[in-house]
Design an enzyme around this catalytic site. Structure first.
Site, PDB file in Angstrom:
ATOM      1  N   PRO A  88     -49.516 -27.851-121.294  1.00  0.00           N
ATOM      2  CA  PRO A  88     -50.630 -27.728-120.350  1.00  0.00           C
ATOM      3  C   PRO A  88     -51.832 -26.995-120.939  1.00  0.00           C
ATOM      4  O   PRO A  88     -52.937 -27.081-120.400  1.00  0.00           O
ATOM      5  CB  PRO A  88     -50.025 -26.959-119.173  1.00  0.00           C
ATOM      6  N   LYS A  89     -51.638 -26.285-122.050  1.00  0.00           N
ATOM      7  CA  LYS A  89     -52.738 -25.565-122.682  1.00  0.00           C
ATOM      8  C   LYS A  89     -53.768 -26.501-123.290  1.00  0.00           C
ATOM      9  O   LYS A  89     -54.891 -26.074-123.597  1.00  0.00           O
ATOM     10  CB  LYS A  89     -52.193 -24.606-123.747  1.00  0.00           C
ATOM     11  N   ASP A  90     -53.420 -27.778-123.457  1.00  0.00           N
ATOM     12  CA  ASP A  90     -54.418 -28.756-123.897  1.00  0.00           C
ATOM     13  C   ASP A  90     -55.594 -28.786-122.931  1.00  0.00           C
ATOM     14  O   ASP A  90     -56.759 -28.866-123.336  1.00  0.00           O
ATOM     15  CB  ASP A  90     -53.804 -30.161-123.963  1.00  0.00           C
TER      16      ASP A  90
END
Length: 401
Positions: A88-90
């Site tokens: 999810p850090k993308d």
């Protein structure tokens, strides 16, 4: 046999007839020149531009074994399928870079460097997108994190400093170190470009990425299957995911229950349940000892952050998950569903099941699968029992205290 020209003429006429028939059929099956597109490939809608286009719109799947065991529908947003850094850090990294470019704080191919303090996943996303956008990445991470992460970062061309764990009030803390290095870079007239401190814990580019992306997608995907979501369960590494999703989902579903999944050693469970991060004798911001040892990486905080605080009032409940419970859940998911994920995803799923059992059969609970177990082989998965062994785990054994 005498040569008869009639045979030749007949064969010639027959060949012409066959050739004409084939031509007519192929003409009808082949699109006309008017139908054929001569549009450049980049302009055609089926082609997307760059690795950035693989971020978002991840699947929302039913975890079959957990749904059958609880009588609820346990749904997982597959954030490990984001295509840049595979977490999810993308979304957060892309949001930070886009904003910095819009504000003139980053200029591609100018020598600018992005600095960040991270336990791994945000750094991997930033390093990947830095490659794609013309920047360098300098990542500071605690030395107690799995080596797979720093190895991958170096393969992506990032500079990596592994530093000793320290409390946030110490300037040697990995986040403070990244902030100071960015400031020094910008102030140095002999260095090309500028330094940008990504500041994932405090920037509102973090929670907004999940408000505009993850939360909206969950609602739209659930709406296609009947719309109702009874609970959303997620851990907090920076707080951006749970805050952004909670704000979007509560705006659409006023009765949805927001639940924090918190690993051992984190203070957020007490923050949600009792209003204080730690014991009353330890004021927030003055606590100097390091976080309690845990095998879980990526979620859990010993301080509050702006990204957590912006949505903290929407959090209704919290579930504390031990390392042993997380390990059992990781093994269960792999054995029963073929889902091979890391420690934070295992904590999320354990808390999602606890929430489902509290709600009772017939409810729908959504959680997050953050990253693959491949980033956790040397630490978390090294402590998980053998997969496919003779000791088949029961659901009661999975959920024991």
């Amino acid at each position: 046999m005498p040569y008869d020209t009639r045979h030749v003429v007949g064969a010639f006429i027959g060949g012409i007839a066959v050739t004409y028939t084939i031509y007519e059929l192929s003409s009808r099956l082949r699109p006309s020149d008017q139908q054929q597109s001569h549009e450049p490939l980049a302009a055609r809608p089926q082609y997307k531009l760059g690795i950035e286009s693989t971020i978002g719109n991840t699947p929302l799947i039913v975890i079959k074994s957990l749904s059958e065991a609880t009588g609820c529908t346990i749904l997982a947003k597959c954030e490990f399928l984001n295509g840049a850094g595979n977490s999810p850090k993308d979304r957060v990294a892309l949001s930070i870079i886009n904003r910095a470019e819009e504000e003139g704080l980053l200029t591609p191919y100018s020598g600018d460097t992005i600095y960040e303090g991270t336990v791994g996943s945000t750094g991997i996303s930033l390093a990947t997108l830095s490659r794609a956008r013309g920047y360098s990445a300098h990542i500071i991470m605690p030395s107690d994190q799995a080596h797979e992460k720093s190895d991958l970062l170096r393969k992506l061309g990032a500079r990596v400093d592994r530093v000793s764990p320290a409390p946030i009030v110490d300037q040697l803390h990995f986040v403070n170190r990244a902030r100071n290095l960015a400031r020094e870079h910008t102030a140095d007239p002999n260095r090309a470009g500028r330094g940008l401190f990504a500041d994932q814990f405090e920037t509102d580019a973090n929670w907004k990425a999940h408000f505009e992306g993850t939360g909206r997608e969950i609602f739209e995907q659930a709406s296609a299957e009947g719309g109702r979501i009874d609970a959303f369960v997620a851990g907090a590494g920076t707080g951006g995911t749970i805050s952004g999703c909670a704000m979007y989902l509560r705006g659409k579903l006023p009765d949805i229950r927001i639940v924090l999944a918190d690993p051992q050693g984190s203070g957020l469970y007490n923050k949600v349940m009792h209003g204080v991060m730690f014991h009353g004798l330890e004021r927030e911001g003055t606590r100097r000892r390091a976080q309690v040892d845990t095998v879980v990486e990526g979620i859990g905080l010993t301080r509050s952050t702006k990204n957590f605080e912006v949505g903290s009032e929407l959090v209704d409940d919290a579930v504390k998950v031990t390392d042993d419970q997380a390990r059992r859940m990781a093994r269960w998911l792999c054995e029963k569903d073929g889902i091979f994920v890391g420690s934070s995803s295992s904590v999320n799923c354990y808390a999602a099941v606890k929430t489902a059992l509290q709600l009772g059969p017939g409810h729908k609970v959504v959680t997050i699968l953050c990253d693959s177990g491949m980033r956790h082989l040397s630490k978390f998965w090294k402590q998980v029992n053998e997969i496919g062994g003779e000791d088949d785990m029961t659901f009661e054994e999975l959920m024991k205290a």
